[in-house]
Design an enzyme around this catalytic site. Structure first.
Site, mmCIF file in Angstrom:
data_model
loop_
_atom_site.group_PDB
_atom_site.id
_atom_site.type_symbol
_atom_site.label_atom_id
_atom_site.label_comp_id
_atom_site.label_asym_id
_atom_site.label_seq_id
_atom_site.Cartn_x
_atom_site.Cartn_y
_atom_site.Cartn_z
ATOM 1 N N LYS A 115 1.010 -1.202 -0.148
ATOM 2 C CA LYS A 115 -0.119 -0.243 -0.086
ATOM 3 C C LYS A 115 0.258 1.047 -0.344
ATOM 4 C CE LYS A 115 -3.625 -2.313 2.192
ATOM 5 N NZ LYS A 115 -5.088 -2.733 3.188
ATOM 6 N N GLN B 224 -4.186 -1.394 9.992
ATOM 7 C CA GLN B 224 -4.298 -2.583 9.034
ATOM 8 C C GLN B 224 -4.956 -3.538 10.222
ATOM 9 O OE1 GLN B 224 -3.270 -3.445 5.856
ATOM 10 N NE2 GLN B 224 -3.981 -5.375 6.463
ATOM 11 N N ASP C 222 -10.497 3.176 4.178
ATOM 12 C CA ASP C 222 -11.185 1.811 3.913
ATOM 13 C C ASP C 222 -12.964 1.702 3.964
ATOM 14 O OD1 ASP C 222 -9.370 -0.140 3.703
ATOM 15 O OD2 ASP C 222 -9.175 -0.207 6.113
#
Ligand code: NAD
Length: 306
Positions: free
Chosen positions: A56, A100, A123
């Site tokens: 990422k 994460q 997200d």
């Protein structure tokens, strides 16, 4: 159709989306004298999470997006993590925040997700964004289902009336995927570990999306001829050589690719399918967050959303 033509090349689609995102992030830097900025928090040392975060950050760097990586020990307290998120929420130079997952068991994922400012929730897991998606007025859409949806729209154009079957009901993949397909006029079935007659449901699917996390359990007997198959699963198969002590592994999906490709119309490979699209969609959401941060219009570049 030759089997090679049946592969949905997620890497190619991801590159194509990133080519559209790069000028938007460059224009942003010209106008606001800073790059869009993504903060990523990694708690602990989970090897798969470390690889995902690294990819990422690398993709961000290549696309003119500044990234801030915050690494915390796996013993980090929930309070400390929430405090870090609170600082990032207040920092006007941070546009997107990603924690994460999975988190160590002593930290509540629910609380962490709820603590992220919905306007920085790239997200798309915050209840505000999740609810908006289900009400048909999405803001940030979770990256993996968004990436699957992007490929489906490119492949099929019109999804009206298609029977779509999703295997897996997680908040990260299955549920938001269902909402996206419903909003595109599919008839949607969500199946899961307690579903009876899974095979029969799947054999009715014009579009089959598998997000289980079990290596190659979906074989050709689950597939309707000419179906489009999207394999979200990422499963690590250890191929250690006991004689030489060599440690090797390979990644496979939920779907038995070599068999299913003979029956399906199109199929995503693992790796090289959904994975790259997930990261490209994260870049999309980050640049969108940066424009929103400056109260600027962001013209959506993913078909099907305004
Ligand atoms: P999860 O564990 O939260 O959900 C798995 C789902 O599969 C559950 O809803 C469960 O009911 C269902 N399931 C389990 N066994 C089943 C069975 N035998 N038959 C039918 N359904 C069954 O997982 P998740 O976070 O949704 O991820 C699913 C998979 O997708 C994992 O392999 C994960 O690594 C992968 N994933 C990939 C990406 C990507 O970018 N490619 C992103 C997210 C997740």
């Amino acid at each position: 159709m030759q089997n090679i033509n049946k592969i949905i090349n997620g890497k190619m689609y991801a590159d194509s989306l990133l080519r559209e995102i790069l000028p938007l992030s460059s224009n942003y830097s010209d106008k606001f004298l800073r790059n869009p900025c993504l903060a990523v928090i990694l708690v602990g040392e989970d090897p798969a999470s470390k690889i995902y975060v690294k990819n990422k950050l690398l993709t961000a760097e290549r696309n003119n997006i500044k990234s801030i990586e915050i690494k915390l020990l796996k013993e980090t307290t929930e309070e400390h993590l929430l405090n870090e998120i609170s600082k990032l929420n207040k920092d006007t130079n941070v546009d997107g925040i990603l924690v994460q997952l999975p988190l160590p068991v002593h930290i509540s994922e629910k609380l962490v997700i709820q603590s992220i400012d919905p306007l920085k929730d790239v997200d798309g897991f915050h209840p505000t964004n999740f609810g908006a998606l289900f009400m048909g007025d999405p803001n940030f859409i979770p990256c993996t289902p968004l990436g699957c949806f992007y490929m489906l729209k490119k492949e099929l154009k019109n999804l009206d009336g298609k029977n779509a079957v999703i295997i897996g009901r997680s908040n990260i993949v299955g549920k938001p995927m269902a909402s996206l397909l419903l909003s595109s006029n599919c008839t949607v079935t969500i199946t899961h570990s307690k579903t009876k007659n899974l095979r029969e449901h799947c054999r009715n699917a014009d579009i089959l999306i598998s997000a289980i996390g079990r290596p190659e359990i979906i074989d050709e007997t689950y597939i309707k001829p000419n179906a489009i198959v999207i394999d979200v699963g990422i499963n690590r198969l250890d191929l250690n050589n006991i004689k030489t002590n060599e440690k090797k592994y390979k990644l496979v999906g939920d779907v038995r690719f070599e068999k299913v490709i003979n029956i399906a119309q199109k199929i995503t490979p693992v790796p090289g399918g959904v994975g790259p699209m997930t990261i490209a969609c994260l870049m999309h959401n980050t640049v969108k967050a940066a424009y929103m941060n400056k109260n600027e219009d962001f013209v959506n570049i993913i078909e099907g959303f305004s």
